[in-house]
Design a protein around this motif. Structure first.
Motif, PDB file in Angstrom:
ATOM      1  N   CYS A 110       6.252  -2.897 -42.645  1.00 48.63           N
ATOM      2  CA  CYS A 110       5.298  -3.822 -43.282  1.00 48.63           C
ATOM      3  C   CYS A 110       5.297  -3.669 -44.800  1.00 48.63           C
ATOM      4  O   CYS A 110       4.792  -4.551 -45.510  1.00 48.63           O
ATOM      5  CB  CYS A 110       3.873  -3.561 -42.773  1.00 48.63           C
ATOM      6  N   ILE A 147      -2.131  -2.571 -44.998  1.00 48.33           N
ATOM      7  CA  ILE A 147      -1.014  -3.403 -44.538  1.00 48.33           C
ATOM      8  C   ILE A 147      -1.566  -4.590 -43.754  1.00 48.33           C
ATOM      9  O   ILE A 147      -2.684  -4.541 -43.239  1.00 48.33           O
ATOM     10  CB  ILE A 147      -0.019  -2.599 -43.664  1.00 48.33           C
ATOM     11  N   LEU A 188       0.951  -8.890 -39.150  1.00 49.32           N
ATOM     12  CA  LEU A 188       2.370  -8.540 -39.234  1.00 49.32           C
ATOM     13  C   LEU A 188       2.635  -7.208 -38.527  1.00 49.32           C
ATOM     14  O   LEU A 188       3.608  -7.074 -37.782  1.00 49.32           O
ATOM     15  CB  LEU A 188       2.795  -8.457 -40.702  1.00 49.32           C
ATOM     16  N   PHE A 189       1.751  -6.260 -38.747  1.00 50.79           N
ATOM     17  CA  PHE A 189       1.862  -4.925 -38.146  1.00 50.79           C
ATOM     18  C   PHE A 189       1.899  -5.017 -36.623  1.00 50.79           C
ATOM     19  O   PHE A 189       2.775  -4.439 -35.966  1.00 50.79           O
ATOM     20  CB  PHE A 189       0.672  -4.087 -38.631  1.00 50.79           C
TER      21      PHE A 189
END
Length: 486
Positions: A432, A391, A395-396
């Motif tokens: 995500c 992922i 963003l995570f």
């Protein structure tokens, strides 16, 4: 009736420079039924451990009562339940144990069974019943609902309502409303005690936040206006002072300049007062930042079909057969007692090797994002976790920041996170992932109230197709479009 007094309590872990608590002061009555709420990682369990005397601290904790902790650590679970309970509460009679168990609708025969043969829900009930028989003790109850189905939660909440003298850590809004008469809130800047249940506390807290935000906005405008006014007064004063050069009446002009300077100083003083007032606001502000989700759109309307499906263990079915279809955009919650096969049905969607009867049809090319119940397998840093699960790390971590993670957490091992923080790691991973179907198994275990409401807002806005298991009544009522009962 007695008082528990907290005076100038300050505490930080030896490995940390940040204070968990700093000069905290409050007091509570030992007859109160206290709900203890606050964000994950703020120190609720730490505070309970301080009351239990597990850590060194500065300040004072003054109490005339003995504290007991739930969940009580049972070391040898192979022993008979009756023997374990007698060890916890040696002065209680057998009929008293049986009476308390009857209030919780637990069969008395559990007393003569090995403790390890009891279900998680039964273990929760018998330990709570036993601990309340320790007369004169004050009970610290830490997250009792995580192994309870919805009916059991209602029962335990009703049981606690009849008791007194406890602090209850829980994030289940309906559960708290059913049994507490005071709220102990662990805020950003302080700890406060307020009369009433959780719903009344939320209303008051939101009202206070709205008031402080309006005050903050007004003071910000005042400060800006006063800054401009102070600058103008200073400029005028300088100009008047400069006009003394070559003037016939220097005394008059000097007096006028002094008057203008005095006005400028008065404006600056008012500005400082406004800044000071403003600094006292918004210290406990809780803003739920918006989360985002990008679900994939499946090419046909039906994603999954269950036809007369029943889960089997050792050749025996654990629930009645169930039939339903999962349509695009639907959000189905599986409802049933603990042990009725809810989690197993979810795992069948992941094609795990679980025995079953009936027929399951899963759409071709269906992409599933899964959140399991268990978090104990999580380890390593967040960066390592993101890489391992393919992922986007940025963003995570951005999602975790919106879920109230501090940047300092990013360098820690996930095993050092609180239970609620570990659950947030799994939720953030799922958010995500672009998927046709989101399969979540008790996603809210240990998660704070603000994050629960944050997820409700997200799901209502982006309408992902979901099938989930969750016993939080408020969450279910908000997002489920269909209930499948087992």
């Amino acid at each position: 009736m007695a008082m528990i007094k907290i005076e100038n309590l300050t505490f930080s872990y030896p490995t940390s420079y940040d204070h968990i608590f700093e000069n905290v002061n409050f007091q509570v009555d030992t007859d109160w039924k206290l709900g203890f709420v606050g964000r994950n990682g703020r120190g609720k369990t730490t505070f309970l451990n301080l009351l239990l005397g597990k850590y060194e601290y500065s300040g004072k904790i003054i109490s005339s009562v003995q504290f007991d902790y739930f969940p009580y650590p049972v070391t040898d679970k192979s022993r008979l339940t009756r023997k374990i309970l007698q060890g916890i509460c040696p002065f209680a009679k057998e009929w008293e144990f049986m009476r308390e168990l009857s209030y919780l609708e637990v069969d008395a025969d559990v007393l003569w069974r090995p403790f390890e043969t009891l279900s998680d829900g039964e273990q929760t009930k018998v330990l709570l019943a036993c601990l309340f028989l320790n007369e004169g003790h004050f009970l610290l109850i830490d997250e009792p609902t995580n192994h309870l189905d919805m009916k059991a939660r209602e029962m335990v909440s009703a049981y606690l309502k009849k008791k007194k003298g406890f602090i209850l850590v829980s994030h289940d809004r309906c559960f708290l409303d059913g049994c507490v008469d005071h709220i102990l809130s662990l805020n950003r800047a302080n700890i406060e005690v307020q009369n009433g249940n959780f719903s009344s506390w939320v209303k008051n807290f939101e009202r206070q936040q709205e008031f402080e935000m309006s005050q903050n906005e007004r003071l910000q405008k005042d400060i800006s206006r006063l800054q401009q006014s102070a600058k103008r007064s200073a400029v005028w004063s300088d100009r008047v002072e400069a006009s003394k050069i070559g003037a016939a009446d220097k005394g008059y002009i000097g007096h006028k300049a002094a008057k203008m300077m005095k006005r400028s100083k008065a404006i600056e003083a008012r500005q400082q007062q406004a800044i000071q007032k403003k600094s006292g606001l918004l210290k406990n502000i809780e803003i739920n930042k918006k989360l985002k989700l990008s679900p994939l759109i499946y090419h046909v309307n039906m994603l999954v079909s269950f036809s007369d499906v029943a889960v089997c263990y050792d050749g025996n079915t654990v629930c009645d057969s169930v039939s339903f279809t999962l349509q695009r955009g639907a959000r189905i919650v599986l409802d049933g007692r603990n042990g009725s096969g809810k989690s197993s049905l979810l795992k069948l969607l992941l094609k795990e090797p679980i025995g079953y009867t009936g027929m399951i049809t899963i759409g071709s090319g269906l992409v599933i994002s899964y959140v399991p119940q268990d978090t104990l397998h999580l380890k390593g840093t967040l960066s390592e976790f993101a890489k391992e699960n393919h992922i986007d790390e940025s963003l995570f971590k951005a999602i975790l920041r919106k879920m109230d993670f501090k940047r300092i957490q990013f360098e820690k091992n996930i095993q050092d996170f609180s239970d609620g923080q570990r659950k947030k790691v799994l939720i953030a991973k799922s958010l995500c992932e672009q998927a046709h179907l989101y399969v979540w198994d008790e996603p809210l275990n240990f998660m704070d109230v603000y994050s629960r409401m944050q997820l409700e807002q997200l799901i209502k806005e982006f309408s992902p197709t979901m099938i989930f298991v969750e016993h939080d009544q408020a969450f279910r009522d908000t997002i489920a479009t269909k209930i499948v009962r087992l």
